[in-house]
Motif scaffolding. Structure first.
Motif, PDB file in Angstrom:
ATOM      1  N   GLY A   1      -1.021  -9.917  -6.299  1.00  0.00           N
ATOM      2  CA  GLY A   1       0.123 -10.073  -7.178  1.00  0.00           C
ATOM      3  C   GLY A   1       0.242  -8.980  -8.203  1.00  0.00           C
ATOM      4  N   THR A   2      -0.861  -8.245  -8.428  1.00  0.00           N
ATOM      5  CA  THR A   2      -0.830  -7.185  -9.432  1.00  0.00           C
ATOM      6  C   THR A   2      -0.586  -5.811  -8.839  1.00  0.00           C
ATOM      7  OG1 THR A   2      -3.234  -6.953  -9.229  1.00  0.00           O
ATOM      8  CG2 THR A   2      -2.397  -8.475 -10.924  1.00  0.00           C
ATOM      9  N   ALA A   3      -0.388  -5.732  -7.509  1.00  0.00           N
ATOM     10  CA  ALA A   3      -0.185  -4.437  -6.865  1.00  0.00           C
ATOM     11  C   ALA A   3       1.180  -3.884  -7.230  1.00  0.00           C
ATOM     12  CB  ALA A   3      -0.313  -4.575  -5.353  1.00  0.00           C
ATOM     13  N   GLY A   4       1.313  -2.555  -7.126  1.00  0.00           N
ATOM     14  CA  GLY A   4       2.592  -1.930  -7.383  1.00  0.00           C
ATOM     15  C   GLY A   4       2.791  -1.617  -8.851  1.00  0.00           C
ATOM     16  N   GLU A   5       3.933  -0.985  -9.096  1.00  0.00           N
ATOM     17  CA  GLU A   5       4.283  -0.589 -10.469  1.00  0.00           C
ATOM     18  C   GLU A   5       5.444  -1.438 -10.943  1.00  0.00           C
ATOM     19  OE1 GLU A   5       6.024   3.303 -12.887  1.00  0.00           O
ATOM     20  OE2 GLU A   5       5.134   3.522 -10.889  1.00  0.00           O
TER      21      GLU A   5
ATOM     22  N   SER B   1      14.710 -11.046  -7.540  1.00  0.00           N
ATOM     23  CA  SER B   1      13.506 -10.218  -7.594  1.00  0.00           C
ATOM     24  C   SER B   1      13.637  -9.114  -6.554  1.00  0.00           C
ATOM     25  CB  SER B   1      12.257 -11.051  -7.306  1.00  0.00           C
ATOM     26  OG  SER B   1      12.108 -12.072  -8.278  1.00  0.00           O
ATOM     27  N   ILE B   2      13.102  -7.930  -6.878  1.00  0.00           N
ATOM     28  CA  ILE B   2      13.324  -6.754  -6.029  1.00  0.00           C
ATOM     29  C   ILE B   2      11.999  -6.050  -5.777  1.00  0.00           C
ATOM     30  CG2 ILE B   2      14.591  -4.584  -5.777  1.00  0.00           C
ATOM     31  CD1 ILE B   2      16.549  -5.641  -7.920  1.00  0.00           C
ATOM     32  N   GLY B   3      11.791  -5.657  -4.511  1.00  0.00           N
ATOM     33  CA  GLY B   3      10.643  -4.844  -4.144  1.00  0.00           C
ATOM     34  C   GLY B   3      11.113  -3.547  -3.526  1.00  0.00           C
ATOM     35  N   ILE B   4      10.513  -2.422  -3.943  1.00  0.00           N
ATOM     36  CA  ILE B   4      10.924  -1.093  -3.490  1.00  0.00           C
ATOM     37  C   ILE B   4       9.730  -0.392  -2.866  1.00  0.00           C
ATOM     38  CG2 ILE B   4      11.905   1.138  -4.156  1.00  0.00           C
ATOM     39  CD1 ILE B   4      13.114  -0.223  -6.604  1.00  0.00           C
ATOM     40  N   ALA B   5       9.972   0.282  -1.739  1.00  0.00           N
ATOM     41  CA  ALA B   5       8.950   1.122  -1.104  1.00  0.00           C
ATOM     42  C   ALA B   5       9.555   2.485  -0.841  1.00  0.00           C
ATOM     43  CB  ALA B   5       8.464   0.499   0.197  1.00  0.00           C
ATOM     44  N   LEU B   6       8.776   3.540  -1.124  1.00  0.00           N
ATOM     45  CA  LEU B   6       9.249   4.913  -0.982  1.00  0.00           C
ATOM     46  C   LEU B   6       8.368   5.678  -0.004  1.00  0.00           C
ATOM     47  CD1 LEU B   6       9.843   5.684  -4.761  1.00  0.00           C
ATOM     48  CD2 LEU B   6      11.639   5.450  -3.048  1.00  0.00           C
ATOM     49  N   ALA B   7       8.999   6.636   0.682  1.00  0.00           N
ATOM     50  CA  ALA B   7       8.256   7.511   1.589  1.00  0.00           C
ATOM     51  C   ALA B   7       9.029   8.806   1.737  1.00  0.00           C
ATOM     52  CB  ALA B   7       8.052   6.852   2.952  1.00  0.00           C
TER      53      ALA B   7
ATOM     54  N   ALA C   1       2.069   6.708  -1.818  1.00  0.00           N
ATOM     55  CA  ALA C   1       0.675   6.404  -1.492  1.00  0.00           C
ATOM     56  C   ALA C   1       0.497   4.926  -1.179  1.00  0.00           C
ATOM     57  CB  ALA C   1      -0.230   6.821  -2.652  1.00  0.00           C
ATOM     58  N   GLU C   2       1.055   4.049  -2.009  1.00  0.00           N
ATOM     59  CA  GLU C   2       0.922   2.611  -1.774  1.00  0.00           C
ATOM     60  C   GLU C   2       1.682   2.167  -0.529  1.00  0.00           C
ATOM     61  OE1 GLU C   2       0.484   0.303  -5.885  1.00  0.00           O
ATOM     62  OE2 GLU C   2       2.200   1.664  -5.868  1.00  0.00           O
ATOM     63  N   ALA C   3       2.857   2.756  -0.300  1.00  0.00           N
ATOM     64  CA  ALA C   3       3.624   2.376   0.883  1.00  0.00           C
ATOM     65  C   ALA C   3       2.924   2.808   2.156  1.00  0.00           C
ATOM     66  CB  ALA C   3       5.028   2.993   0.816  1.00  0.00           C
ATOM     67  N   ALA C   4       2.212   3.954   2.124  1.00  0.00           N
ATOM     68  CA  ALA C   4       1.521   4.436   3.318  1.00  0.00           C
ATOM     69  C   ALA C   4       0.220   3.701   3.563  1.00  0.00           C
ATOM     70  CB  ALA C   4       1.255   5.935   3.194  1.00  0.00           C
ATOM     71  N   ALA C   5      -0.349   3.055   2.542  1.00  0.00           N
ATOM     72  CA  ALA C   5      -1.616   2.344   2.699  1.00  0.00           C
ATOM     73  C   ALA C   5      -1.431   1.117   3.570  1.00  0.00           C
ATOM     74  CB  ALA C   5      -2.149   1.941   1.319  1.00  0.00           C
ATOM     75  N   PRO C   6      -2.454   0.755   4.353  1.00  0.00           N
ATOM     76  CA  PRO C   6      -2.338  -0.448   5.187  1.00  0.00           C
ATOM     77  C   PRO C   6      -2.245  -1.700   4.333  1.00  0.00           C
ATOM     78  CG  PRO C   6      -4.593   0.414   5.208  1.00  0.00           C
ATOM     79  CD  PRO C   6      -3.758   1.430   4.508  1.00  0.00           C
ATOM     80  N   ALA C   7      -1.564  -2.712   4.846  1.00  0.00           N
ATOM     81  CA  ALA C   7      -1.369  -3.946   4.099  1.00  0.00           C
ATOM     82  C   ALA C   7      -2.696  -4.680   3.956  1.00  0.00           C
ATOM     83  CB  ALA C   7      -0.347  -4.834   4.810  1.00  0.00           C
TER      84      ALA C   7
ATOM     85  N   ASP D   1       9.054   0.197   9.992  1.00  0.00           N
ATOM     86  CA  ASP D   1       8.200  -0.989   9.936  1.00  0.00           C
ATOM     87  C   ASP D   1       7.264  -0.936   8.726  1.00  0.00           C
ATOM     88  OD1 ASP D   1       9.304  -2.035  12.278  1.00  0.00           O
ATOM     89  OD2 ASP D   1       7.944  -0.850  13.534  1.00  0.00           O
ATOM     90  N   LYS D   2       6.663   0.232   8.482  1.00  0.00           N
ATOM     91  CA  LYS D   2       5.748   0.359   7.352  1.00  0.00           C
ATOM     92  C   LYS D   2       6.479   0.216   6.030  1.00  0.00           C
ATOM     93  CE  LYS D   2       2.277   3.258   9.653  1.00  0.00           C
ATOM     94  NZ  LYS D   2       1.561   4.550   9.636  1.00  0.00           N
ATOM     95  N   LEU D   3       7.678   0.787   5.934  1.00  0.00           N
ATOM     96  CA  LEU D   3       8.417   0.705   4.677  1.00  0.00           C
ATOM     97  C   LEU D   3       8.864  -0.722   4.380  1.00  0.00           C
ATOM     98  CD1 LEU D   3      10.570   3.972   4.648  1.00  0.00           C
ATOM     99  CD2 LEU D   3       8.819   3.288   3.000  1.00  0.00           C
ATOM    100  N   ILE D   4       9.330  -1.427   5.393  1.00  0.00           N
ATOM    101  CA  ILE D   4       9.746  -2.820   5.160  1.00  0.00           C
ATOM    102  C   ILE D   4       8.536  -3.671   4.790  1.00  0.00           C
ATOM    103  CG2 ILE D   4      10.632  -4.878   6.307  1.00  0.00           C
ATOM    104  CD1 ILE D   4      12.604  -3.176   7.778  1.00  0.00           C
ATOM    105  N   SER D   5       7.397  -3.419   5.443  1.00  0.00           N
ATOM    106  CA  SER D   5       6.187  -4.167   5.101  1.00  0.00           C
ATOM    107  C   SER D   5       5.762  -3.880   3.670  1.00  0.00           C
ATOM    108  CB  SER D   5       5.069  -3.805   6.080  1.00  0.00           C
ATOM    109  OG  SER D   5       3.863  -4.454   5.734  1.00  0.00           O
ATOM    110  N   ALA D   6       5.830  -2.605   3.261  1.00  0.00           N
ATOM    111  CA  ALA D   6       5.454  -2.248   1.900  1.00  0.00           C
ATOM    112  C   ALA D   6       6.440  -2.825   0.887  1.00  0.00           C
ATOM    113  CB  ALA D   6       5.394  -0.730   1.768  1.00  0.00           C
ATOM    114  N   ALA D   7       7.735  -2.777   1.187  1.00  0.00           N
ATOM    115  CA  ALA D   7       8.723  -3.357   0.274  1.00  0.00           C
ATOM    116  C   ALA D   7       8.546  -4.862   0.163  1.00  0.00           C
ATOM    117  CB  ALA D   7      10.133  -3.022   0.769  1.00  0.00           C
TER     118      ALA D   7
END
Length: 471
Positions: free
Chosen positions: A445-449, A392-398, A433-439, A406-412
Motif C-alpha cells: 500500500g505504500t508503493a509508488g509516489e 482514485s487514480i493510478g499512473i504508470a510511465l515507461a 523504474a517501478e513500472a518496469a519492476a516485476p509485480a 501488459d506491464k504498464l496496465i499491471s503497474a498502473a
C-alpha cells in the motif's frame, strides 16, 4: 389484268402518283415482291428528304424506365419501412416514384391532355431529382436547401414561353438545362458530407458532375445547331440513355456508400461502451500502438492511467443502479475532455483507463489531478438527489521503446491499489523504474509516489504561514 390493276391501285394509294418513276408499268407491279421492293425504295427516298430517321422509340424507352423506377421506389420504401429513422430512403423512394410517374405521363402523350403530358409530366419527373437531392442531404442529417427545387422551377419558368412551348427542340433544350441543374445539385449534396472519411463520395460526386456536363453539353449543341425534330429526338434519346447509365452507376455507388457506413457503425458498436459512449476495453487497447508510435516520434513517454470510482457499490446500494449509471456517464463525459486525443475508455464496472504520450511525469500527474479535482466539484444529479463521488487514480510511465501494454496496465493497477490504500481520492504514480519492476506477490500500500492533493498543498501553505508568523 385484274391482279395488275389491284396492285397498281394499292401502290398509288400508298404513295402519290407523282412519286412513281415514269417507266413503271402495270406489268412490273403484278407481284408482291416488286411492291415490297418499291416500298423500301420509297421509304429511303422519304428518309433522305427529312434528313435522319428517328433512331430512338421514346415511348418504349420511357416505359422501360418507368418500370425500373417503380421497382426501385418499392425497394427503397421497404428499406425505409424497416428503418424509419433513415429519411434518406424515403426521399430516394419518392424520387424514383415521381420520376416514374412523370415519364409515364410523358409517354401517354396523345392519350391525355398535352398540358398534363408535357408541362406537368416533365415537371414531376424533375421533382424526382429534387427528392434525390433531399435524400443525400438527409443522409448527412442536414436540412433541405432551397436549391434542391431548382430543376422543376427552371422547367416551369421556361416551358410556358411561346417560342419554347411550341417548339419540340426548344423543349428538349430546356429539359436538359433543368436536368443539368439537378445533377449539379446532386453533386453539391454529396460533397456536403465527409469526403475525407467516405472516399466513395468522391466517385459519386464525379458521376453527377459528368451527368451535369453531359446534359448541359447536349442542350448547348442543340441550341447552336438548331436540329430538326427527328434530330432533336435522336440527340435527346442519346443523352437520356447516357444519363440512365450514369444514374445506374450512381445508384451502385450510393449502395456502396451506405454499406461502408453501416460497416463503420457496426465496427464502432463493437469498440464502444454502450452506457457511457466512450471506448470499451477492446477499443481502448487498439489505440496503444498508435500512442506508442506517437511518443517515439515526439520523444515522449507513454503514460497509462487507471481510474476507479470510490465506494461505487455504496452508490448503487443507496441511490439505485440508475443513479450509478448516471455517475458513470457523468465521469466519462467529463474525464475524456482532459485526455489528449480522447484515448479514454471504460475497462469494466466502475474502472476507466486512458493512454497518453506525455513529456514527463509532471504532465501525466497534472492531467490526472485535473480530472480528480474536477470530479470532486462536479455535482452528479440523479433527479432525486446529488450523489457525492470521488475517484482514485493510478499512473504508470515507461519510455516509448520499453513500453509494454501488459506491464504498464499491471503497474498502473498496482499504483491504483496504493491510492486506495492511501485513503482514496488521490493519485499515485509509478515511474519508469517501478513500472518496469516485476509485480510483488503481495501489493504494498505504500508503493509508488503519492501525489499531494490540492487540499494538502493549501493546508501545507497555511501551516507555513502560521509558523512564519509565530517565528
Amino acid at each position: 389484268m385484274k391482279e395488275g390493276l389491284l396492285y397498281s391501285t394499292v401502290l398509288i394509294h400508298v404513295y402519290p402518283t407523282e412519286s412513281l418513276p415514269a417507266d413503271i408499268g402495270l406489268k412490273q407491279c403484278r407481284s408482291a415482291a416488286t411492291l415490297r421492293k418499291w416500298r423500301a425504295s420509297s421509304a429511303r427516298m422519304r428518309t433522305d428528304r427529312q434528313g435522319v430517321a428517328a433512331v430512338f422509340n421514346i415511348a418504349t424507352g420511357l416505359a422501360i424506365w418507368c418500370s425500373e423506377a417503380m421497382t426501385l421506389a418499392l425497394v427503397l420504401f421497404v428499406a425505409w419501412r424497416h428503418n424509419v429513422r433513415n429519411e434518406a430512403y424515403l426521399y430516394w423512394g419518392l424520387g424514383f416514384l415521381l420520376t416514374g410517374i412523370g415519364f409515364a405521363m410523358v409517354a401517354l402523350r396523345g392519350e391525355i391532355p398535352s398540358v398534363l403530358s408535357i408541362e406537368a409530366g416533365n415537371a414531376i419527373a424533375l421533382l424526382g431529382q429534387s427528392a434525390w437531392v433531399a435524400g443525400f442531404l438527409a443522409l448527412d442529417r442536414k436540412r433541405i436547401e432551397w436549391w434542391a427545387l431548382l430543376p422543376p422551377v427552371i422547367w416551369l419558368a421556361g416551358v410556358f414561353l411561346p417560342w419554347v412551348n411550341s417548339d419540340y427542340s426548344n423543349r428538349v433544350v430546356l429539359y436538359n438545362l433543368a436536368s443539368a441543374t439537378g445533377a449539379t445539385a446532386l453533386a453539391m449534396a454529396v460533397a456536403a458530407g465527409d469526403m475525407r472519411r467516405e472516399r466513395t463520395r468522391v466517385k459519386l460526386m464525379g458521376v453527377f458532375v459528368i451527368q451535369g456536363c453531359l446534359c448541359f453539353g447536349s442542350a448547348l449543341m442543340m441550341a447552336l445547331t438548331l436540329p430538326s425534330d427527328i434530330e432533336a429526338t435522336n440527340l435527346g434519346g442519346a443523352s437520356a440513355m447516357a444519363s440512365a447509365f450514369l444514374l445506374t452507376i450512381a445508384f451502385a455507388f450510393t449502395c456502396r456508400l451506405i454499406m461502408e457506413r453501416s460497416e463503420r457503425h457496426l465496427r464502432a458498436l463493437t469498440l464502444t461502451d454502450s452506457l457511457t459512449g466512450v471506448l470499451n476495453r477492446r477499443g481502448l487497447l487498439g489505440y496503444f500502438d498508435g500512442i506508442q508510435e506517437k511518443a517515439h516520434d515526439d520523444q515522449r513517454q507513454v503514460a497509462v492511467m487507471l481510474f476507479d470510482l470510490d465506494h461505487f457499490k455504496r452508490v448503487n446500494d443507496r441511490f439505485g443502479h440508475q443513479s450509478g449509471d448516471a455517475v458513470l456517464t457523468a465521469f466519462a463525459r467529463m474525464a475524456r475532455q482532459y485526455i489528449p486525443n480522447n484515448i479514454f475508455g471504460r475497462m469494466g464496472g466502475e474502472e476507466f483507463a486512458a493512454f497518453a504520450a506525455v513529456t514527463d511525469q509532471t504532465e501525466a500527474e497534472a492531467i490526472a489531478e485535473a480530472i480528480r479535482t474536477e470530479f470532486c466539484r462536479l455535482p452528479v444529479s440523479t433527479g432525486e438527489a446529488i450523489v457525492p463521488v470521488t475517484v482514485s487514480i493510478g499512473i504508470a510511465l515507461a519510455s516509448s521503446i520499453e513500453a509494454n501494454i501488459d506491464k504498464l496496465i499491471s503497474a498502473a493497477d498496482r499504483a491504483l491499489y496504493a491510492a486506495k490504500a492511501a485513503g482514496r481520492n488521490c493519485t499515485v504514480t509509478f515511474g519508469e523504474a517501478e513500472a518496469a519492476a516485476p509485480a510483488p506477490a503481495t501489493p504494498r500500500g505504500t508503493a509508488g509516489e503519492l501525489v499531494p492533493t490540492v487540499d494538502d498543498q493549501v493546508e501545507a501553505l497555511r501551516r507555513m504561514g502560521t509558523l512564519s508568523r509565530a517565528g
